[in-house]
Enzyme design. Structure first.
Site, PDB file in Angstrom:
ATOM      1  N   SER A  66       0.908  -1.387  -0.277  1.00 27.16           N
ATOM      2  CA  SER A  66      -0.093  -0.200  -0.160  1.00 27.16           C
ATOM      3  C   SER A  66       1.034   1.252  -0.519  1.00 27.16           C
ATOM      4  CB  SER A  66      -0.703   0.061   0.952  1.00 27.16           C
ATOM      5  OG  SER A  66      -1.637  -0.892   1.101  1.00 27.16           O
TER       6      SER A  66
ATOM      7  N   ASP B 101      -6.840  -5.862   5.806  1.00 31.12           N
ATOM      8  CA  ASP B 101      -6.212  -7.145   5.335  1.00 31.12           C
ATOM      9  C   ASP B 101      -6.547  -8.678   6.673  1.00 31.12           C
ATOM     10  OD1 ASP B 101      -7.005  -6.660   3.355  1.00 31.12           O
ATOM     11  OD2 ASP B 101      -5.151  -6.042   2.442  1.00 31.12           O
TER      12      ASP B 101
ATOM     13  N   ARG C  19     -13.736 -13.320  -0.708  1.00 35.57           N
ATOM     14  CA  ARG C  19     -12.818 -13.876  -0.015  1.00 35.57           C
ATOM     15  C   ARG C  19     -14.266 -14.476   0.950  1.00 35.57           C
ATOM     16  NH1 ARG C  19      -8.209  -9.081   0.192  1.00 35.57           N
ATOM     17  NH2 ARG C  19      -6.595 -10.377  -0.775  1.00 35.57           N
TER      18      ARG C  19
END
Length: 488
Positions: free
Chosen positions: A27, A352, A384
């Site tokens: 990121s 995450d 997911r």
């Protein structure tokens, strides 16, 4: 040599002492690359992640005409030192309406969204496209905002592939007033914070004023990350260090919890089974607990000591709080062992790394755990929520899905062949589970190249640089060599 299509993780049979180095944050790396090409001078990025997603970003920037030089990092093979020659907000390259400049973004969400905003600063026409899954992922809010700013974005379904017309390439005959961007827009982050981050990164050079709406607490930490990086970035040239990726570090901290929890449980049940009436740890009375606590302090079992080197200290990454969040929510009054929380939210607790927590919870928890606000997980590399439920159930876990919540129950797990859905995080989460659960086999393990190409090398390397796990070619049963464990 490359990773086989199917590998098996052999559980560790003894405690391990190690300090793991994890690569840089994806990121931060991709945000820093955009800021660097917009900078007024030469910027050197150290500790930058070198994986599929960041390589895609670098290749696209080079296609746009930016000079970006990449050099090895002596301390981590999946990091690079990247020197970028910024052009003060100018985008040098571009195509035409008949022949737009093609940019391939793979399945890299940050690259797709950030580049969509960046190319609007150019003077040409650009077409962004990726793999089929990238063409399914949401883009509408970003495209709407760019159009509000006065740019033309052509897409039949507001997803990729899409064609972007830079600020000097509005069609002839269009209202002259629209040749100058509107300058103000609002953008919703209900589906992805990357929409807002993309606009914020380019706002100064585009002359844009951005209002972030639909302030989804699940996403706002990533918008805050963007703002904080922009505050300290050397916009006139200089050096910028990228810290390790906290979500990648969560796998190893999760391994420590998993291995030590099992060791403590085995010790307690072996030595105090009769006294505790076979009660699982965390459910016995305070008086009994104090007796166990004192006994363990007097004769502690050998425990795994797993550290992550240079753990992120800026608090830019929401997942840097992984261990703190799990420990602070523990209800065990005497802290003999880690007692898994009964509720965790992707909206307020973890990013995450909540996938790490979900995968390990059947083994770590002593009562059911609610994982809430998981909707964002549905529109990432794969669906997911469904993937986690499906694969944990395959391993023997009891998992219930209701809305955007997964409820996971303590379960005795067994081995299974894990489908990764070409999702790097699915592969890494279940590989960590395999350090304790026999028979865990991972399909398409090379998908970890997206963010952590040497992940399996870290698992297999002997301490003190790795966990010392044995990894097999699941079809032949052959132990894989270090050079075979790199995902490329």
């Amino acid at each position: 040599m490359s990773l086989p299509d199917l590998i098996e993780i052999v559980p560790l049979d003894k405690p391990v002492r190690t300090e793991i180095t994890v690569p840089g944050s994806k990121s931060i790396t991709n945000r820093a690359l955009v800021l660097a090409v917009l900078a007024d001078g030469e910027v050197t990025l150290t500790g930058a992640l070198w994986s599929e997603d960041t390589q895609i970003m670098v290749e696209c920037l080079q296609e746009l005409g930016f000079m970006v030089n990449v050099a090895p990092d002596p301390d981590e093979i999946c990091n690079r030192t990247i020197t970028v020659y910024g052009q003060g907000g100018k985008v040098p390259g571009g195509g035409t309406a008949k022949n737009p400049l093609e940019l391939f973004v793979g399945n890299a969400g940050t690259a797709a969204r950030f580049l969509a905003a960046l190319v609007c600063l150019g003077k040409g026409v650009y077409r962004l496209h990726g793999v089929p899954r990238m063409h399914e992922r949401p883009q509408a809010a970003l495209f709407k905002a760019l159009r509000k700013l006065g740019y033309r974005v052509d897409s039949p379904n507001d997803k990729l592939p899409a064609t972007f017309f830079g600020r000097a390439d509005l069609p002839v005959g269009q209202d002259a007033r629209r040749r100058v961007p509107t300058r103000k827009c609002s953008v919703s982050i209900a589906e992805s914070s990357q929409f807002a981050s993309a606009l914020l990164l380019c706002a100064k050079h585009g002359g844009w004023k951005i209002e972030v709406t639909g302030e989804n607490a699940e996403e706002s930490p990533y918008v805050a990350m963007t703002s904080k990086i922009m505050e300290v970035f050397p916009h006139r040239g200089g050096k910028f260090h990228i810290e390790p990726d906290a979500s990648s570090g969560s796998y190893f901290l999760g391994a420590k919890l998993l291995l030590n929890q099992e060791e403590l449980r085995a010790t307690i049940q072996a030595k105090w089974r009769n006294k505790l009436k076979n009660a699982p740890p965390g459910t016995f009375s305070p008086k009994e607990g104090l007796e166990v606590h004192a006994a363990i302090q007097a004769d502690p079992p050998e425990m795994s000591q797993i550290l992550v080197f240079d753990w992120p200290g800026t608090a830019w990454q929401v997942d840097s709080a992984f261990l703190r969040i799990l420990l602070s929510k523990s209800k065990d009054l005497i802290k003999i062992f880690f007692h898994f929380p009964t509720e965790l939210s992707r909206a307020s607790d973890l990013g995450d790394s909540i996938m790490t927590a979900i995968t390990l919870s059947p083994s770590l928890a002593v009562r059911r755990v609610h994982f809430t606000n998981l909707g964002r997980l549905r529109v990432q590399e794969t669906e997911r929520v469904v993937a986690l439920r499906t694969e944990l159930t395959k391993c023997g876990a009891k998992v219930e899905e209701k809305g955007d919540t997964l409820t996971v129950y303590p379960s005795k797990l067994h081995g299974a062949e894990i489908e990764t859905y070409n999702d790097h995080r699915m592969a890494m989460c279940f590989a960590i589970l395999g350090l304790k659960v026999p028979g865990i086999k991972i399909r398409n393990p090379a998908c970890v190249k997206k963010t952590f190409p040497n992940f399996f090398q870290k698992l297999a390397a002997p301490p003190p640089k790795g966990l010392g796990a044995m990894i097999l070619d699941a079809k032949s049963g052959r132990k894989l060599k270090e050079e075979e464990l790199f995902a490329d």
